[in-house]
Design a protein around this motif. Structure first.
Motif: not given
Lengths: 165, 538
Positions: B58-67, B14-20, B51-53
């Motif tokens: 939480l608590p909504d339990d929604v997942y996002y993919s961030i680019k 994920s760091i490769l994708l800019g997570a930090k 595919n992204g970070v």
């Protein structure tokens, strides 16, 4: 051998580290890690110095230095570019990335560019296979899913300001 | 505790994708909107998709993919501030979890905390029953701890599959003034990254297990030998060790039991052969990592000549759960002869690459299609290499082979370190063979002649083949070299080169024959005149 002007300062830094750890058993590799971090590579002079400080034969130090991939007896570019050629990267086209990298910089493998900024090295597996092919610049700048066309962009980031941050 | 928690996956991928950068930006935004008391941003390790970070709210339990940073802003301004889910960034939970139709029975033992806790916070590990196993073990007799591990049927996860409990018992029986526990974290097998994710995501599980091992065998000192390139793992482990000392889980008189244990991290310097246990011990001693003659084995004569238990990261990570839940619980998972789970690393030409923990006995097909979503780009699957570079190449006809410690003996398919590398029809078998052998040539330590010269000769012949200059005699010679090197080499490295090489030749003999007889490459990759030598590695 001209390491650089800050010669003595660098040796002092190394010596103070050695003094801290020299009683730990089997610390040679740790000391060499530090020495390479300080000097950038391990010239004969530094190897001799380490041998003397740790009271080891120079041959043993040289043996260890040449055994491990990480240690270098040749100077490296300011930005060390590692292209992973492990199988996972290879099947994703790492060889083409490598070709482009060498072509772009006009150097051979492990040769330093005339401006001293770059050298290109082939490595085996950086443990990021799900991002293959992978290129690592310096110690921490990872690039994943690299295509040959991304090479110019990666290099130019370091031409401008040294590091890309 | 704040009402909202945002988990961001910050593993090496994920760091490769800019997570930090995203985390910093996210924290700044949260502060700008004065939401500090409402939102906690935590860094965790892989949530499983690349595919992204991946970001979980939480608590909504929604997942996002961030680019991009814009995506971060959207989530803060829409979801956190206004409570509106950002649909175009939302990812389906099923992309995080395996596809349903294969009913992958993912069981998380060693990866149970990965992605759910902040690896740099010891309290979060403790909250998930961390160090409970240590406290339980310290109240047991050392023999009882060993018996539990032995009864569980846990075997080495590094590839060799030696029973862990037996290894501990052998070490415990030897009388010595000093014994050691060593963790093999020199994960150098191309395609494998499970140990890295365990150490990055749940470092305390390894520390806890090593301390338990130390108590069981009577060792007071441990070393974690880790690849120098694994910067994040080193950082997280060092932090975890420091915290464990502070909390009294390491050091003198642990939890008032009178048992003392010290743990140190030692960095490797890039040598594949150091994954071999005795070579690894040599390296910790500060020497060139050349394998030792066995016997004596490490339980008798290991590090600095003392009895030593040496286990792989994944093996250790199983131990606390075995102590907590008991041997029979562990035995109930997997197959009769191979208890527990295995972490598989899927790489190569598949739609979804990554790591998944599945019970022993799962088939190659289930991992490849159930988790991996099949071959990328709709191409045809040509072959799969299992078990690492020294593992077997199999054709699509063997995909239904169950993977466990018996699969090599029964079906000739290696389990090894759990790598599954998919290779599609655009690749040439000879070229893959050359790439594999170049690796072994480079990593051969040079101590024994068969391995040093055998790998060199194999490369020369294969190179000739890729230049379409080899003859049929060369092919027979290559097969002879493969068997000879395997028979005569000193350690596991040279002894195993016949496995990938011969399995490739046997599965794709027609392709090899075409190269030598008709001077033709079926995928047009190998060409005659100006084909560049691929020997990048000296």
């Amino acid at each position: 051998m001209a390491v650089c002007e800050r010669h003595e300062e660098l040796y002092e830094e190394l010596d103070s580290y050695i003094d801290q750890v020299k009683d730990k058993p089997g610390i040679l590799i740790g000391v060499l890690h530090k020495a390479q971090e300080i000097f950038g590579w391990l010239p004969q002079e530094v190897q001799e110095h380490v041998a003397e400080k740790l009271n080891l034969p120079v041959s043993e130090v040289y043996g260890v230095v040449t055994f491990y991939n990480h240690f270098s007896t040749k100077p490296k570019g300011k930005n060390e570019i590692k292209v992973c050629l492990g199988t996972a990267c290879y099947v994703k086209g790492a060889d083409r990335v490598m070709d482009r990298m060498l072509e772009e910089l006009g150097v051979q493998l492990e040769e330093v560019t005339p401006d001293g900024l770059f050298s290109v090295h082939a490595v085996r597996c950086l443990g990021a296979c799900s991002m293959a092919p992978v290129v690592l610049v310096g110690e921490k700048d990872f690039y994943g899913k690299v295509t040959p066309d991304m090479v110019t962009k990666i290099i130019s980031a370091y031409k401008r300001g040294g590091s890309h941050e | 505790m704040t009402p909202i928690t945002v988990l961001v996956s910050v593993d090496s991928n994920s760091i490769l994708l800019g997570a930090k950068e995203f985390v910093t930006y996210l924290r700044n935004l949260v502060a700008n909107y004065n939401m500090d008391s409402l939102v906690t941003v935590l860094e965790t390790v892989s949530l499983g998709s690349y595919n992204g970070v991946t970001v979980q709210v939480l608590p909504d339990d929604v997942y996002y993919s961030i680019k991009s940073k814009d995506d971060v802003r959207k989530i803060v301004e829409e979801h956190l501030l206004k409570g509106r889910q950002v649909w175009d960034l939302t990812i389906d939970k099923s992309s995080i979890k395996p596809a349903e139709k294969f009913e992958l029975k993912e069981i998380r033992i060693v990866t149970r905390n990965i992605g759910s806790i902040d690896p740099k916070n010891i309290d979060e590990y403790i909250a998930r029953d961390g160090y409970f196993a240590l406290s339980k073990a310290l109240k047991m007799k050392p023999e009882e701890v060993i018996k539990e591990v032995k009864d569980s049927g846990l075997k080495g996860r590094g590839g060799a599959g030696f029973p862990t409990g037996l290894k501990w018992e052998l070490t415990a029986k030897v009388q010595a003034d000093q014994k050691y526990v060593v963790c093999n974290a020199d994960e150098g097998e191309p395609g494998t990254f499970k140990d890295r994710l365990i150490m990055e995501g749940d470092p305390h599980s390894v520390i806890e297990a090593m301390t338990i091992a130390g108590y069981a065998v009577g060792a007071s000192k441990g070393y974690i030998y880790i690849r120098g390139e694994y910067y994040n793992s080193v950082e997280n482990l060092r932090k975890a060790i420091k915290d464990a000392y502070e909390y009294g889980f390491l050091g003198e008189d642990i939890l008032g039991s009178g048992f003392s244990f010290d743990l140190t991290v030692r960095l490797g310097a890039g040598a594949y052969v150091c994954g071999e246990e005795t070579a690894l011990l040599e390296s910790i001693e500060g020497k060139s990592g050349k394998p030792r003659l066995k016997p004596p084995y490490p339980p008798e004569n290991g590090l600095f000549g003392k009895p030593t238990v040496i286990n792989n990261v994944e093996t250790f990570a199983n131990v606390p759960q075995i102590i907590l839940n008991g041997a029979s619980w562990f035995k109930s998972i997997g197959t009769p002869n191979s208890a527990g789970t295995k972490v598989f690393c899927l790489a190569g030409d598949v739609n979804r690459r990554g790591m998944v923990e599945l019970p022993m006995g799962v088939t190659v097909r289930e991992v490849l299609y159930g988790f991996g979503g099949g071959v990328r780009g709709g191409r045809e699957l040509k072959m799969v290499q299992t078990g690492g570079l020294a593992g077997t190449f199999i054709g699509p006809d063997k995909l239904d082979t169950p993977l466990d410690y018996d699969s090599m003996r029964k079906y000739g398919v290696s389990l090894g370190s759990g790598v599954i590398l998919a290779i599609d029809s655009s690749h040439c078998a000879v070229d893959i063979a050359l790439n594999t052998m170049e690796f072994f040539r480079h990593e051969s330590c040079g101590k024994c002649t068969p391995c040093r010269e055998g790998t060199r000769l194999a490369c020369e012949i294969l190179e000739k083949m890729t230049k379409l200059e080899a003859t049929q005699e060369d092919l027979s010679y290559l097969e002879e070299i493969a068997s000879l090197t395997a028979d005569a080499s000193f350690c596991g490295l040279g002894q195993s080169i016949n496995v990938p090489l011969l399995s490739l030749i046997n599965n794709f003999r027609n392709e090899f024959l075409k190269h030598v007889n008709e001077k033709e490459c079926s995928v047009n990759l190998c060409k005659k005149p100006e084909k560049k030598a691929k020997a990048f590695i000296k």
